[in-house]
Design an enzyme around this catalytic site. Sequence first.
Site, PDB file in Angstrom:
ATOM      1  N   ASP A  43      -2.598  -5.108 -12.428  1.00 39.21           N
ATOM      2  CA  ASP A  43      -1.756  -5.505 -11.331  1.00 39.21           C
ATOM      3  C   ASP A  43      -2.612  -5.597  -9.986  1.00 39.21           C
ATOM      4  O   ASP A  43      -3.152  -4.957  -9.659  1.00 39.21           O
ATOM      5  CB  ASP A  43      -0.859  -4.280 -11.173  1.00 39.21           C
ATOM      6  CG  ASP A  43       0.552  -4.566 -10.787  1.00 39.21           C
ATOM      7  OD1 ASP A  43       0.585  -5.205  -9.664  1.00 39.21           O
ATOM      8  OD2 ASP A  43       1.562  -4.620 -11.529  1.00 39.21           O
ATOM      9  N   ASP A 186       5.187  -6.273   3.171  1.00 37.32           N
ATOM     10  CA  ASP A 186       5.216  -7.903   2.884  1.00 37.32           C
ATOM     11  C   ASP A 186       5.291  -8.598   4.008  1.00 37.32           C
ATOM     12  O   ASP A 186       5.524  -9.957   4.092  1.00 37.32           O
ATOM     13  CB  ASP A 186       6.489  -7.894   1.953  1.00 37.32           C
ATOM     14  CG  ASP A 186       6.287  -7.313   0.554  1.00 37.32           C
ATOM     15  OD1 ASP A 186       5.298  -7.558  -0.153  1.00 37.32           O
ATOM     16  OD2 ASP A 186       7.338  -6.866   0.099  1.00 37.32           O
TER      17      ASP A 186
END
Length: 519
Positions: A43, A186
């Site tokens: 990941d 983000d």
Amino acid sequence: MTFPVQSSKLVRRSCWCRINVVDRHTGAMMGGGNTRVILLVLDGFGWAPDGPHNPLSEACIPFISALADRSPPVLLEASGEVVGLPAGQVGNSEVGHLTIGSGRTIPQAAVVIGRAVAADGLRGRLELTRVFDRAVEAGVDVHVIGIASTGGAHGHIDHIGAVLELADTFGWGDRTFVHAVGDGRDVPARSVIEDLSRLIGRGARISTIVGRKFAMDRSGRTERTASVVAALTGDDGLTPVADWRAAVQEQYDGGATDESMPPIVLDGPRIASGDEIVMTNFRPDGLRQLAAALVESGFSVTTMTKYSDDIAAPVVFDPGVVEDTLAGVVAAAGLTQLHVAEREKFGHVTYLFNGYTQSLQPGERHVLVNSRTDVPSFDRAPEMSARRITDELLAEIATGETDFMVANLANIDSVGHTGDYDAVRRAAEVVDGCVAELAASAREHGVLLVITADHGNGECMREEDGATPHTRHTSNRVPLWVLGLDRELAPEGDLRDIAPTCLDLLGIEPPKAMSGRVL
């Protein structure tokens, strides 16, 4: 380690030896025996050149380094339109695993909801209409919970605004309140003051603010979720602040970011019995734990998308179940499979990988490994639970009983979100050791090992100024290797190609529903 820039004209050849493979065109076994396959998702392992912002290039990862030198990887696109996101938007773990598991582009909720907001501002969405009908009839408040940023990975501040606009059409704007979740991953780490100021300019009434570390915990830290529920319902004993901007700035001055802010309560209504709750995150994993806690407490919750099969809540945009996924086709072929990950990414290799369902198919097993809860953040324990996941896989390989295995090693992504450069480097070293062990065992037992990633992250840990931590995903492509197979591989592709390739390795014809190709 050197990450060479690859020419699109190169042909990759996988490593170590030729073992038993079914030729899907003739049906003949190439060497006799059954082929087993492991799909290992590293990941957040993006592919980028060496540089001062790339901790992976400084990490001591001898196995992956030697593998890259000996066999340059297939480079896969993992962002934007191929994974169902708007052009140019970086990928994430949700869309990555969904695309890997389905073998096709599935329009993401971010796109579907964005189009709906642009078209009619969420008017006519039946479940939201019912929320305000119930609230008006009962004379109760509506509470909107969601990530309040423009990042677009888990939700979007504009979707909160769209719900508020809908409240105005019902004459219920004065009875609708926002419980804002700070992002800090983000988007830049300290953005919530600016974002909430814009939302307030649109008429928002803010009741609480809390970082996603608490509101969007997905590693089983129930104490974090409990602290958020207490803040939302007024059971926390906190004194409301008069100036929320000053309260946020005080958190910043103490070293907190939008992600790590503990609950801040304003002088506004909290959630009371009978009130309606709307959760605007569209990505299912972030608010799942909080949604489940609120539902279990008896609150009326409506979610923007389906967060889990186990949460009894109306859904505004129901994606439905994706058919003919990799797991589904493997099960239909009568083969056995194992899905394993730690809690932090467990939903990704099960619910998302299987196309929005947690239902087990014949021959399918799931193994949940608990994430570390003895540390405040994963930069303090970059090894996370990789050792236990590796041990589960090693034991499974040795039994020879499982045809297909998929696993996620979360370290590089989860530690990458902390922005700690050295911790990411250590996380990569842990992952490299685990991959080396798995590769040795796979080779010993004649198992094909497919190594890839879902999106980029850990390969960029500093902003352009060279000092500010970079905590966001990247749009870099991700690598893919197939160990144990002597076939030529395509030079490049995208995440849609992984499922057809795994099926081909298992000797199964990929279904027509998959738009990806065999690499």
